[in-house]
Design an enzyme around this catalytic site. Structure first.
Site, PDB file in Angstrom:
ATOM      1  N   ASP A  34     -34.462 -19.654  87.291  1.00 21.47           N
ATOM      2  CA  ASP A  34     -35.257 -20.196  86.193  1.00 21.47           C
ATOM      3  C   ASP A  34     -36.248 -19.156  85.724  1.00 21.47           C
ATOM      4  O   ASP A  34     -36.278 -18.030  86.208  1.00 21.47           O
ATOM      5  CB  ASP A  34     -36.004 -21.454  86.634  1.00 21.47           C
ATOM      6  CG  ASP A  34     -36.593 -22.186  85.436  1.00 21.47           C
ATOM      7  OD1 ASP A  34     -35.819 -22.615  84.564  1.00 21.47           O
ATOM      8  OD2 ASP A  34     -37.821 -22.292  85.352  1.00 21.47           O
ATOM      9  N   HIS A  35     -37.101 -19.582  84.816  1.00 18.12           N
ATOM     10  CA  HIS A  35     -38.214 -18.756  84.370  1.00 18.12           C
ATOM     11  C   HIS A  35     -39.331 -18.906  85.398  1.00 18.12           C
ATOM     12  O   HIS A  35     -39.412 -19.896  86.097  1.00 18.12           O
ATOM     13  CB  HIS A  35     -38.725 -19.227  83.007  1.00 18.12           C
ATOM     14  CG  HIS A  35     -37.665 -19.236  81.965  1.00 18.12           C
ATOM     15  ND1 HIS A  35     -37.224 -18.101  81.341  1.00 18.12           N
ATOM     16  CD2 HIS A  35     -36.912 -20.246  81.477  1.00 18.12           C
ATOM     17  CE1 HIS A  35     -36.274 -18.408  80.490  1.00 18.12           C
ATOM     18  NE2 HIS A  35     -36.063 -19.704  80.557  1.00 18.12           N
ATOM     19  N   GLY A  36     -40.142 -17.944  85.440  1.00 16.28           N
ATOM     20  CA  GLY A  36     -41.284 -17.997  86.331  1.00 16.28           C
ATOM     21  C   GLY A  36     -42.135 -16.766  86.069  1.00 16.28           C
ATOM     22  O   GLY A  36     -41.814 -15.939  85.221  1.00 16.28           O
TER      23      GLY A  36
END
Length: 159
Positions: free
Chosen positions: A142-144
């Site tokens: 995911d984004h992070g």
């Protein structure tokens, strides 16, 4: 006969080594724009199976909205590379929709069934059954950014 027992011992050792391996695979996003997260998690699922990890030792969290999204040019499929195989087929997703949450993620990692908040009837509610001798692989796609991980509707902060 000696070679037979050596091979049998090696097979038994390999099975013993993988029998206490666990995996938690998380696609922390939703929506077609984040296609790659769910495709990569399903690819990881198949890779772990190919390496001998039992499917009941793999817990998958994915919103599961991309394969059937109207924008998907190949409905009902996911690919993690061009000309690759459909990784959605056979990918057993345990936590779907709003059940992909930081509360459920925490409960899975703790092995705490009572800590789950399940709203989707397709969610299995499986949690880790590992112990101090287990090997647990965690894959989060995911984004992070430094200090936090993103979930579809919330964030986990490092503090």
């Amino acid at each position: 006969m000696k070679n037979f027992f050596q091979i049998l011992s090696l097979v038994s050792l390999t099975q013993a080594q993988t029998s206490d391996h666990w995996a938690v695979l998380v696609a922390g996003s939703k929506g077609f724009a984040n296609y790659r997260h769910q495709a990569d998690v399903c690819h990881a699922y198949h890779t772990l199976l190919d390496q001998g990890i039992e499917d009941d030792h793999i817990i998958v969290m994915a919103y599961d909205d991309v394969a059937l999204d109207d924008e998907n040019p190949f409905p009902g499929t996911l690919y993690n590379k061009q000309e690759g195989e459909d990784v959605y087929e056979g990918c057993a997703i345990d936590f779907k929709g709003k059940d992909v949450s930081k509360q459920n993620f925490d409960a899975i990692l703790r092995g705490d069934v009572s800590g789950l908040n399940i709203t989707n009837e397709e969610t299995t509610g499986r949690v880790l059954k590992s112990d101090k001798n287990s090997k647990v692989f965690l894959y989060f796609s995911d984004h992070g950014a430094p200090g936090h991980l993103m979930f579809p509707d919330t964030v986990i902060y490092a503090d």
